[in-house]
Design a protein around this motif. Structure first.
Motif, short mmCIF file in Angstrom:
data_model
loop_
_atom_site.label_atom_id
_atom_site.label_comp_id
_atom_site.label_asym_id
_atom_site.label_seq_id
_atom_site.Cartn_x
_atom_site.Cartn_y
_atom_site.Cartn_z
N GLU A 25 0.84 -1.21 0.00
CA GLU A 25 0.00 0.00 0.00
C GLU A 25 0.87 1.25 0.00
N TYR A 82 1.14 3.99 -3.06
CA TYR A 82 0.86 5.40 -2.76
C TYR A 82 1.99 6.31 -3.26
N THR A 131 2.31 9.67 -5.83
CA THR A 131 2.54 10.97 -5.21
C THR A 131 3.99 11.46 -5.21
#
Length: 533
Positions: free
Chosen positions: A369, A373, A377
């Motif tokens: 995860e 992410y 980003t």
């Protein structure tokens, strides 16, 4: 006899001095952060002779005084010369580059020496000269063959390797020197995906993401992980990339005493109780930032104790293993393996490929995860050109050698040699009487010099005898704590180490930097000592 217990100054700052009387029988000094004394090594502190400390301050004082005198007369002379930039503010104001102009330029020949060969055990250092008192340095066509004690070539992969080099050349032919594109555009090759899988398996994390620059890995990742309303608690001696990344995040930053879990717990407890400034709301998240091996000190992080504290207060751990991954641990998996810490207890693992793997770039490893992410980003993933395919292949091949997947035991032999070389070299320096900091098994060995006059003397005298060393001083270290930083390689033969020790021993006697009793690797002078962080 009147005695003084503590002589306080703030680390990395020239704060006013403060004396405290405690009635003991000797005169001692200590550098502290805030009001807390810091232990430099496990269980002991660096001790510097009293006169050495005073002479160091006196030397810097002279440099500053004469530097300001020169600036004063320079301003007078400038009044008679017209400027082509009338109306513009100076790009570099006098006070901003004072240290560079009046201190650094005098000894800049000791830094940034160009080389003209691979950074192997021995390499070619290009000779330079100056006609304007070191303001500018010009290269010559002459080179000096020197023993390399400065490169981060911990396992020897920076030079030609029988397994890695042919595969890198083949990759260069198949792909290109550069992808000329970010990862999210056309910059992801099959090598990048393979590399991320190999890195994740190597550090024993579910997933990983790789970047083209090690420094940018910290600078770009930290702002993506935490922002306003978050709390960052950083070790006081963390690397510049961590500092810049933390500042760019917008989070509240607090510092704990270097490698001191008890003070980390104090800072955590206090700021969790107080909450965010002004509003006193709970923090959105808390990150504790530490390094596996501190690059300027050669110290191992007290990771087991820090993990215990972070678990207690539910804070995330961000571990920078730039100097430890590939260099320590039975199979080269870094401080977690060396200190017996489960990688599942470290939330974010960062490392670089520029040290043990002979390549470039960096990585972040963590949960699937987290990595997904970051792919959405992190500006280093979204906008920066991806890691070069040949560099990626170099990392893949070197990890295969370390793990023995090349069909040989060379990787295990390299890890054994770097450990033996590092511990032997450190022990011999201590026996000679040098003030050496850091921990066993660390390939980074710092020899304390303290006085600014010893910096060029040590570097130039070693170079005369064909030994190339790296000098580190302010602002990379606190003003008083200049040092020579030795980086040991698995490829250093015993003859190389003995030559280096012989030269360093002679130079140490010549310039007077043996601050500890010769023949003792643990005992330090008790009388007239100044304790430093």
């Amino acid at each position: 006899m009147l005695d003084l217990h503590l002589f306080y100054i703030r680390v990395r700052k020239l704060a006013p001095f403060r004396f405290v009387w405690n009635g003991k029988d000797d005169m001692r000094f200590a550098i502290v952060v805030g009001n807390k004394k810091i232990e430099k090594r496990r269980g002991e502190m660096i001790k510097i002779p009293y006169l050495t400390a005073l002479s160091t301050y006196f030397s810097y004082g002279l440099l500053f005084v004469f530097g300001h005198f020169r600036d004063f007369f320079r301003k007078i002379l400038d009044c008679f010369h017209s400027s082509n930039l009338q109306g513009y503010a100076p790009i570099c104001l006098g006070p901003e580059d004072f240290y560079i102009r009046r201190l650094y330029l005098r000894i800049q020949d000791c830094f940034g020496r160009p080389i003209s060969s691979a950074p192997d055990v021995w390499f070619d250092v290009v000779q330079r000269y100056s006609n304007d008192n070191n303001k500018t340095l010009r290269r010559t066509s002459k080179v000096t063959r020197c023993l390399n004690l400065g490169s981060y070539n911990y396992l020897g992969f920076a030079a030609a390797d029988e397994y890695c080099t042919p595969r890198v050349i083949e990759t260069l032919k198949r792909f290109s020197p550069s992808t000329c594109s970010p990862r999210v555009d056309g910059g992801t090759t099959t090598l990048h995906n393979e590399l991320e899988e190999i890195v994740a398996n190597f550090v024993r994390k579910p997933a990983a993401i790789v970047f083209g620059m090690g420094h940018a890995t910290n600078c770009a990742t930290l702002p993506a992980l935490i922002g306003k309303g978050g709390l960052i608690i950083s070790d006081s001696l963390n690397h510049n990339s961590i500092i810049n990344g933390a500042r760019g995040s917008g989070a509240t930053i607090r510092v704990f005493q270097h490698n001191t879990p008890s003070h980390l717990e104090e800072v955590l407890r206090q700021h969790i109780a107080e909450g965010q400034p002004r509003t006193h709301r709970p923090w959105k998240k808390i990150f504790v930032l530490v390094e596996g091996i501190y690059s300027m000190e050669g110290e191992l992080c007290k990771l087991p104790e820090i993990v215990s504290v972070c678990k207690k207060y539910k804070a995330y751990i961000y571990l920078d293993e730039a100097h430890s991954i590939g260099a320590v641990g039975k199979t080269g998996r870094g401080v977690c393996e060396l200190l017996g810490v489960d990688t599942a207890d470290v939330d974010v693992m960062m490392g670089t490929f520029t040290k043990s793997f002979g390549s470039c770039g960096g990585y972040i490893a963590g949960s699937k995860e987290l990595i997904q992410y970051l792919k959405y980003t992190s500006p280093a993933h979204l906008y920066a050109t991806s890691i070069s395919p040949p560099a990626a292949q170099q990392i893949i091949s070197s990890i295969q050698v370390i793990l023995g997947e090349d069909g040989s035991s060379r990787g295990a032999q390299k890890l054994e040699r770097i450990r033996e070389n590092s511990n032997f070299f450190r022990s011999e320096l201590q026996k000679m009487g040098f003030d050496v900091i850091g921990d066993n098994d660390s390939p980074v060995i710092a020899i304390m010099l303290y006085n600014p006059g010893k910096i060029p003397a040590f570097s130039r005298e070693c170079l005369k005898q064909n030994v190339a060393v790296v000098m580190t001083a302010f602002p990379a270290t606190p003003l008083l704590l200049a040092r020579a930083r030795i980086c040991i390689s698995a490829c250093h033969a015993m003859e190389d180490l003995l030559k280096a020790l012989e030269v360093i021993n002679q130079v140490g006697d010549l310039i007077g930097i043996k601050y500890s009793p010769a023949g003792s690797d643990k005992q330090h002078q008790e009388q007239g000592a100044m304790k430093l962080e």
